[in-house]
Structure formats: structure tokens, C-alpha cells
Design an enzyme around this catalytic site. Sequence first.
Site, PDB file in Angstrom:
ATOM      1  N   SER A  76       0.797  -1.236   0.000  1.00  0.00           N
ATOM      2  CA  SER A  76       0.000   0.000   0.000  1.00  0.00           C
ATOM      3  C   SER A  76       0.826   1.281   0.000  1.00  0.00           C
ATOM      4  O   SER A  76       0.273   2.372  -0.184  1.00  0.00           O
ATOM      5  CB  SER A  76      -0.942   0.018   1.207  1.00  0.00           C
ATOM      6  OG  SER A  76      -1.976  -0.903   1.005  1.00  0.00           O
ATOM      7  N   LYS A  79       0.318   3.467  -2.955  1.00  0.00           N
ATOM      8  CA  LYS A  79      -0.870   4.310  -3.117  1.00  0.00           C
ATOM      9  C   LYS A  79      -0.521   5.803  -3.094  1.00  0.00           C
ATOM     10  O   LYS A  79      -1.228   6.627  -3.669  1.00  0.00           O
ATOM     11  CB  LYS A  79      -1.900   3.979  -2.025  1.00  0.00           C
ATOM     12  CG  LYS A  79      -2.439   2.553  -2.134  1.00  0.00           C
ATOM     13  CD  LYS A  79      -3.286   2.160  -0.921  1.00  0.00           C
ATOM     14  CE  LYS A  79      -3.807   0.737  -1.047  1.00  0.00           C
ATOM     15  NZ  LYS A  79      -4.551   0.297   0.149  1.00  0.00           N
ATOM     16  N   TYR A 201      -3.937  -3.109 -10.142  1.00  0.00           N
ATOM     17  CA  TYR A 201      -3.778  -2.843  -8.702  1.00  0.00           C
ATOM     18  C   TYR A 201      -2.879  -3.897  -8.042  1.00  0.00           C
ATOM     19  O   TYR A 201      -1.992  -3.564  -7.251  1.00  0.00           O
ATOM     20  CB  TYR A 201      -5.160  -2.795  -8.049  1.00  0.00           C
ATOM     21  CG  TYR A 201      -5.118  -2.653  -6.549  1.00  0.00           C
ATOM     22  CD1 TYR A 201      -4.789  -1.442  -5.947  1.00  0.00           C
ATOM     23  CD2 TYR A 201      -5.398  -3.743  -5.723  1.00  0.00           C
ATOM     24  CE1 TYR A 201      -4.745  -1.314  -4.567  1.00  0.00           C
ATOM     25  CE2 TYR A 201      -5.356  -3.621  -4.340  1.00  0.00           C
ATOM     26  CZ  TYR A 201      -5.024  -2.406  -3.769  1.00  0.00           C
ATOM     27  OH  TYR A 201      -4.980  -2.285  -2.403  1.00  0.00           O
ATOM     28  N   TYR A 252      -4.617   4.211   8.115  1.00  0.00           N
ATOM     29  CA  TYR A 252      -5.990   3.710   8.280  1.00  0.00           C
ATOM     30  C   TYR A 252      -6.539   4.007   9.672  1.00  0.00           C
ATOM     31  O   TYR A 252      -6.427   5.133  10.148  1.00  0.00           O
ATOM     32  CB  TYR A 252      -6.042   2.206   7.942  1.00  0.00           C
ATOM     33  CG  TYR A 252      -5.308   1.894   6.685  1.00  0.00           C
ATOM     34  CD1 TYR A 252      -5.791   2.329   5.462  1.00  0.00           C
ATOM     35  CD2 TYR A 252      -4.086   1.227   6.698  1.00  0.00           C
ATOM     36  CE1 TYR A 252      -5.114   2.079   4.291  1.00  0.00           C
ATOM     37  CE2 TYR A 252      -3.397   0.976   5.531  1.00  0.00           C
ATOM     38  CZ  TYR A 252      -3.913   1.409   4.333  1.00  0.00           C
ATOM     39  OH  TYR A 252      -3.228   1.177   3.179  1.00  0.00           O
ATOM     40  N   VAL A 270       1.299  -3.601   3.944  1.00  0.00           N
ATOM     41  CA  VAL A 270       1.320  -4.874   4.670  1.00  0.00           C
ATOM     42  C   VAL A 270       2.579  -5.707   4.392  1.00  0.00           C
ATOM     43  O   VAL A 270       2.773  -6.741   5.020  1.00  0.00           O
ATOM     44  CB  VAL A 270       0.054  -5.734   4.416  1.00  0.00           C
ATOM     45  CG1 VAL A 270      -1.183  -5.088   4.992  1.00  0.00           C
ATOM     46  CG2 VAL A 270      -0.110  -6.056   2.943  1.00  0.00           C
TER      47      VAL A 270
END
Length: 316
Positions: A76, A79, A201, A252, A270
Amino acid sequence: MAIMTSPASLPSPQTFQPVLDRIAAEIEKTPGRGRPADYIPALAACDPRRFGMAVAEPDGTVYGVGDWRQPFSTQSITKVFTLALDLAREGDALWEHVGREPSGNPFNSLVQLEYENGIPRNPFINAGALVVTDRLQTQTGDAAETLLAFLRTESGNDQLSINEDVAASEAKHGDRNAALGHFMAAYGNIDNPVPVLLDQYFRQCSIEASCADLALATGFLARHGIRADGSRLLDRSQAKHINAIMLTCGTYDAAGDFAYRVGLPGKSGVGGGIIAVVPGHCTLCVWSPGLDERGNSVAGLAALDRFTTLTGLSVF
Ligand code: DON
């Protein structure tokens, strides 16, 4: 125009190596390291005692300790870069398709999407990242390769690559992301065929890079939007916007605790990596594959916490 300034009260960059050495020695003595992500089998085998950390200055000087040159799965963290690449192309039109508020939910949560009409809360939860990748795919025809090219250029490492085994593993275990993609497509918030989007993705998340690579590639956020070659990717406000969203949404449902402990814009993955930005001053990347229950690296968080405490380099 000067690209950055170094306030006189801040430590000189020459202090980074001793600080990194000290943090690594402290982390080495820490017993609990969390557990590697096991929902992607290709990541589950990582040794949670691996640890690396790098700091890059805006001029490209990079300091590191431990496994700082070891490539790992960026996940991630990517992103942040797809957001920057899409914002650079389409500007504020992106914000009609994704919000900028913390979700308070886990990264892969579906619950807010229905009552918010298929518009994800922010670009860093999976739903929002899928929207950004979809829009970058429309803009470029190959979002993952565009991202890979950007990371190679900014890091100066043309060996960066996509781990196709990890991408295949993600695809095999990607039902939640598929559900998010199809659900948003039902609201008209996805342009490309969902299987195409998911492939992009998963390949994006499977790019491997080291702490040194990622600290360098994040440099445009410390340089207020300026790329490594001196050209401008984002205007100063856009760079501020991304740093702000990293601070409020980058970890998050742990973003509040990250701001409290670290006090920097940051983004976790992760794979166990976390990038962080000291705007105008330096960028960091730390990697240790053991995660806490919210998917953030245990040793990575501890190391960034110690970095800002020892150096005073935080945005607060
Ligand atoms: O979407 C997924 O499940 C992963 N490929 C990326 C997740 C991730 O890194 C979440 N961040 N902490």
C-alpha cells in the site's frame, strides 16, 4: 528559488547516521515484532526480525542501517505514488471520485461504501486506491508500468520490478478487492473493466523496492512537488495535500496513533514498510515485516517514533 530551507533549530543532516545506528540497536533488543501478513501467502514467509531504515535528504544523499538495501513488497505504500501521478495529470477532478476524510475503518473495509454512494472516503483505503489506479489507468493505459517507471527514475534504481508471484498470489486471494471494484463499478465510479483494474492494482502492490529506493522516491514530497531531476511533478499545494492525507489517512484506523507517536505524514504497507516525510527536510523509509493487528509494522512504528523523538523532526 530555494527548494527547501533548514530551520536553524533542527539537527544537521550529519547526525542521521548515528541516530539510525542507535535506533537499530534499540530495535534489536525489542522482543515482540508482530506477525507478517498471512492473507497473501507469498508474504507470510518473511522473517519478522528483519529490520532496515533509510533517511534521504532532498539532494539525494541517503543514510541507512540494517536491511536498508533489501527489496521488499511495497504494497500500500504505492498508493502515495499513484495518487501523486494521477493528481499531476487530472488535478482536482479526482476529488469528484474519492474523498479526503479518515475512514476510521480497516484498509479493506466495505461498510462505508454503500451509504456513501460508491465514493470511497480517501485514496489510501483499498476502495479509494482502486479508484485512483482506475483513473491513472485511463490516463496512461498502464498504471502499474507508469508507477514502476516513476519509482525507477526517482530512486535511480532501474532494477526495481514487479514480483509476479506476489501479484498472482494477491489475485488468487483478492475477493475483497474484487468486491470493492465491482461495487464501485455499479455506482459508475470505475471506468475500466474491473478485471483490468484488479490486475493493475495487484501488480502495483507487488512492486519490490528497498528502504533506500523508497526514501529517495518519496523525495518529491519533501521538496514540495519537485522531482529528483529538478522538474515539477506537483504544485506546492498538491504536495501539501498529499502530505496532509498521509498524516490523516496513511495508516488507516491507526492514523491517530501514528500522528500521536510519530507526528509525520506516513504511509504503511502490509509488506512491513512505512514511508514518512519531514516536509522541506528529509524522507524516511523503514521496513520490518512483523505487523500489528491493524496491518502496520511493529518495529517500523517504533523506529519512526524514536526518530522523531531523538531528532525533534516532526511537523508538530
Ligand atoms: O489490497 C491489498 O490487500 C494489498 N495488496 C495492499 C494492502 C496494504 O498494504 C494495506 N496496507 N497496510
